[in-house]
Design an enzyme around this catalytic site. Structure first.
Site, PDB file in Angstrom:
ATOM      1  N   THR A 173       0.805  -1.219   0.000  1.00  0.00           N
ATOM      2  CA  THR A 173       0.000   0.000   0.000  1.00  0.00           C
ATOM      3  C   THR A 173       0.840   1.273   0.000  1.00  0.00           C
ATOM      4  O   THR A 173       0.305   2.363  -0.150  1.00  0.00           O
ATOM      5  CB  THR A 173      -0.949   0.039   1.222  1.00  0.00           C
ATOM      6  OG1 THR A 173      -0.158   0.054   2.407  1.00  0.00           O
ATOM      7  CG2 THR A 173      -1.890  -1.146   1.221  1.00  0.00           C
ATOM      8  N   HIS A 217      12.036  -3.987   2.448  1.00  0.00           N
ATOM      9  CA  HIS A 217      10.919  -4.931   2.558  1.00  0.00           C
ATOM     10  C   HIS A 217      10.897  -5.888   1.370  1.00  0.00           C
ATOM     11  O   HIS A 217      10.619  -7.076   1.535  1.00  0.00           O
ATOM     12  CB  HIS A 217       9.587  -4.186   2.663  1.00  0.00           C
ATOM     13  CG  HIS A 217       9.257  -3.749   4.054  1.00  0.00           C
ATOM     14  ND1 HIS A 217       8.863  -4.627   5.028  1.00  0.00           N
ATOM     15  CD2 HIS A 217       9.253  -2.529   4.627  1.00  0.00           C
ATOM     16  CE1 HIS A 217       8.632  -3.966   6.146  1.00  0.00           C
ATOM     17  NE2 HIS A 217       8.875  -2.689   5.933  1.00  0.00           N
ATOM     18  N   GLU A 254       0.809  -3.608  -6.222  1.00  0.00           N
ATOM     19  CA  GLU A 254       0.840  -2.289  -5.587  1.00  0.00           C
ATOM     20  C   GLU A 254      -0.549  -1.674  -5.688  1.00  0.00           C
ATOM     21  O   GLU A 254      -1.060  -1.456  -6.779  1.00  0.00           O
ATOM     22  CB  GLU A 254       1.880  -1.406  -6.263  1.00  0.00           C
ATOM     23  CG  GLU A 254       3.287  -1.914  -6.049  1.00  0.00           C
ATOM     24  CD  GLU A 254       4.352  -1.044  -6.666  1.00  0.00           C
ATOM     25  OE1 GLU A 254       4.049   0.094  -7.080  1.00  0.00           O
ATOM     26  OE2 GLU A 254       5.501  -1.504  -6.726  1.00  0.00           O
ATOM     27  N   ASP A 266       0.441  -5.216   3.447  1.00  0.00           N
ATOM     28  CA  ASP A 266       1.377  -4.453   4.266  1.00  0.00           C
ATOM     29  C   ASP A 266       1.463  -3.042   3.682  1.00  0.00           C
ATOM     30  O   ASP A 266       2.036  -2.862   2.622  1.00  0.00           O
ATOM     31  CB  ASP A 266       2.739  -5.130   4.257  1.00  0.00           C
ATOM     32  CG  ASP A 266       3.648  -4.680   5.392  1.00  0.00           C
ATOM     33  OD1 ASP A 266       3.278  -3.727   6.112  1.00  0.00           O
ATOM     34  OD2 ASP A 266       4.721  -5.272   5.558  1.00  0.00           O
TER      35      ASP A 266
END
Length: 177
Positions: free
Chosen positions: A40, A55, A67, A89
């Site tokens: 996000t 990440h 995305e 996440d």
């Protein structure tokens, strides 16, 4: 591989508490086949780009990254029928993106409801990562208070609907539901 029973899990905690790493460990219990990571974050600066890169390095090539900064429910609906596991996440960055679009709490809560409806309908397990933002001091400005309130309401709603809630403290998972 037989997949475990469908579960919707919220992994919540403070900054650098180990939320994302724990969520990845939990996801490993479900499948290494069709794994969707819904990101996000919209990296607006170099520091956020570096965080995103770190990440990404934590995930292996079995993950497909989607995305989706705003329409989280649509991404879960699209991938929830055919995936073995979805990991989102994170919820608080999603709330930030929604706040940048509008300052209406009711709009944000409507989107939280759409998210939870999509999670409930998904055939696969969904793990969601979020920050606990309600344990600090009251922010001094209205936008920060609005963010804290929106994130707090979202976390409450998601936690109530989740099968399991894990609170991360200093890298240690504490099962609270």
């Amino acid at each position: 591989m037989t997949l475990p029973e469908k579960k919707n899990i919220l992994v919540i905690g403070g900054c650098r508490s180990g939320k994302s790493s724990q969520a990845l460990k939990l996801a490993d219990q479900f499948s290494d086949n069709i794994r969707i990571f819904i990101a996000t974050c919209v990296p607006y600066d170099d520091e956020m780009e570096e965080r995103v890169a770190r990440h990404q390095e934590e995930r292996d090539n079995t993950w497909t990254t989607v995305e989706e900064p705003l329409n989280l429910h649509k991404a879960i609906t699209e991938h929830g029928e055919t995936s073995d596991i979805i990991l989102v996440d994170c919820i608080t960055l999603w709330i930030t993106n929604l706040l940048l679009k509008t300052s209406r709490i009711d709009y944000i809560l409507e989107n939280v409801q759409k998210l939870m409806d999509a999670v409930k309908k998904a055939k696969c397990s969904v793990i969601m990562v979020s920050n606990e933002v309600g344990t600090g001091i009251v922010p001094e400005n209205g936008l920060a208070r609005m963010f804290r309130d929106a994130a707090g309401f979202a976390n409450q709603h998601i936690a109530a609907a989740a099968d399991q809630v894990i609170w991360m403290v200093a890298g240690i998972p504490v099962k609270i539901k």
